[in-house]
Motif scaffolding. Sequence first.
Motif, PDB file in Angstrom:
ATOM      1  N   VAL A 143       2.311  -9.242  -0.840  1.00  0.00           N
ATOM      2  CA  VAL A 143       1.474  -9.821   0.218  1.00  0.00           C
ATOM      3  C   VAL A 143       0.154 -10.346  -0.326  1.00  0.00           C
ATOM      4  O   VAL A 143      -0.506 -11.162   0.322  1.00  0.00           O
ATOM      5  CB  VAL A 143       1.229  -8.788   1.340  1.00  0.00           C
ATOM      6  N   THR A 144      -0.249  -9.926  -1.516  1.00  0.00           N
ATOM      7  CA  THR A 144      -1.508 -10.402  -2.090  1.00  0.00           C
ATOM      8  C   THR A 144      -1.362 -11.767  -2.754  1.00  0.00           C
ATOM      9  O   THR A 144      -2.371 -12.351  -3.169  1.00  0.00           O
ATOM     10  CB  THR A 144      -2.052  -9.411  -3.136  1.00  0.00           C
ATOM     11  N   LEU A 145      -0.145 -12.307  -2.833  1.00  0.00           N
ATOM     12  CA  LEU A 145       0.082 -13.503  -3.635  1.00  0.00           C
ATOM     13  C   LEU A 145      -0.136 -14.838  -2.923  1.00  0.00           C
ATOM     14  O   LEU A 145      -0.746 -15.749  -3.519  1.00  0.00           O
ATOM     15  CB  LEU A 145       1.517 -13.487  -4.198  1.00  0.00           C
ATOM     16  N   PRO A 146       0.362 -15.056  -1.697  1.00  0.00           N
ATOM     17  CA  PRO A 146       0.550 -16.432  -1.220  1.00  0.00           C
ATOM     18  C   PRO A 146      -0.643 -17.365  -1.323  1.00  0.00           C
ATOM     19  O   PRO A 146      -0.637 -18.302  -2.138  1.00  0.00           O
ATOM     20  CB  PRO A 146       1.006 -16.230   0.232  1.00  0.00           C
ATOM     21  N   THR A 147      -1.670 -17.188  -0.518  1.00  0.00           N
ATOM     22  CA  THR A 147      -2.767 -18.155  -0.490  1.00  0.00           C
ATOM     23  C   THR A 147      -3.594 -18.112  -1.763  1.00  0.00           C
ATOM     24  O   THR A 147      -3.934 -19.158  -2.339  1.00  0.00           O
ATOM     25  CB  THR A 147      -3.656 -17.918   0.734  1.00  0.00           C
ATOM     26  N   ALA A 148      -3.934 -16.922  -2.233  1.00  0.00           N
ATOM     27  CA  ALA A 148      -4.822 -16.798  -3.391  1.00  0.00           C
ATOM     28  C   ALA A 148      -4.196 -17.387  -4.646  1.00  0.00           C
ATOM     29  O   ALA A 148      -4.826 -18.192  -5.354  1.00  0.00           O
ATOM     30  CB  ALA A 148      -5.189 -15.336  -3.608  1.00  0.00           C
ATOM     31  N   PHE A 149      -2.978 -17.018  -4.964  1.00  0.00           N
ATOM     32  CA  PHE A 149      -2.387 -17.469  -6.225  1.00  0.00           C
ATOM     33  C   PHE A 149      -1.935 -18.923  -6.166  1.00  0.00           C
ATOM     34  O   PHE A 149      -2.027 -19.636  -7.170  1.00  0.00           O
ATOM     35  CB  PHE A 149      -1.242 -16.548  -6.641  1.00  0.00           C
TER      36      PHE A 149
END
Length: 340
Positions: A143-149
């Motif tokens: 869940v920490t990946l989509p927008t930030a990465f």
Amino acid sequence: MVQTDFGGTEVVSLQDVPEPVCGPRDVVVEVAYCGLNRLDLLQRKGPGLIPGFRLPHVPGMDFAGTVVSTGAAVGSIVPGDRVIADPTQGCGNCPRCSAGDRAYCASPRVIGGNIPGALAEYVLSSAETIVRVPPFVSLAAAVTLPTAFATAWHAVHTVGALHTGETLVVHAAASPVSLAAIALAKRAGAAIVAFAGSDAKLAAARTAGADLALRNDDPDPAKAVSAFTDGAGADLVLDHVGTDTWRTSLDCLGIGGRLLMLGNTSGDQVAFSLSEVFHRGLKLLGAGGYTAADFAAATSACFSDGLHLPTATQFPLEDLADAWDVLGARETIGKVVIAP
């Protein structure tokens, strides 16, 4: 959580709403985790920033969960799949969407931006934007990946064209996008200088891969970067802060350096010398919105190399107000996560 007005946390409340229903090319996902983004906070305060935003609205852009139903035309995704999604959905029909450039769709659809989001038990997504999470990756990490990465990949690789052996300077180094950029730059073989406002944030930047970590109040940041690069200066600076860091960003660049702008949280208007830019051969770049290819490349790299952001803190859905207070304080490192 349904937003019915603009203002403080009181304008969003826990409500029962109809479960989403699949269209032919959609999937419904049971949300395990939803990662908060600053857009959620800004659109709650108002006005709506994404074209097509209207009230009532369910926020929440980034999610990870399990598919529970699929549309009749969906063949590659099945119930039980563990997934994340690109929240930038597009319309799915225009030339921009067909080219994988959904961020510039004339009728944008953004999960949690202008269509119902993932601060809920279930969320609807286009199957085209869904990515399966490998069994060896937890949903809490995914869940920490989509927008930030995806944003960081677009900045570091697609627009910034960072190469092995180059030096990258990153501001606001403990923000999600900056931590993602540091991790991707380290993976690419670059040297990284990170700026942040506290020792804890600098420590997080070092953990992500920064080689030199400097406080925002460093008396001569350009001199420090020059010394680190043996007088050459930085090849690429990522700046999503804006007016507060503009001068430092320019000063840190070497001859032919690239200043990439992807945000303006401290202000939008700056002044600079045209002659300084053309005499030094500087390149001023705007990152804009990431593409479908950026999203696929970023998530693939993260899955293969075990990259993800730290979770700053986690709240149940009914405690969203407390989560927003934590996010708004700007002291967190990593993602603030909601578990519906």
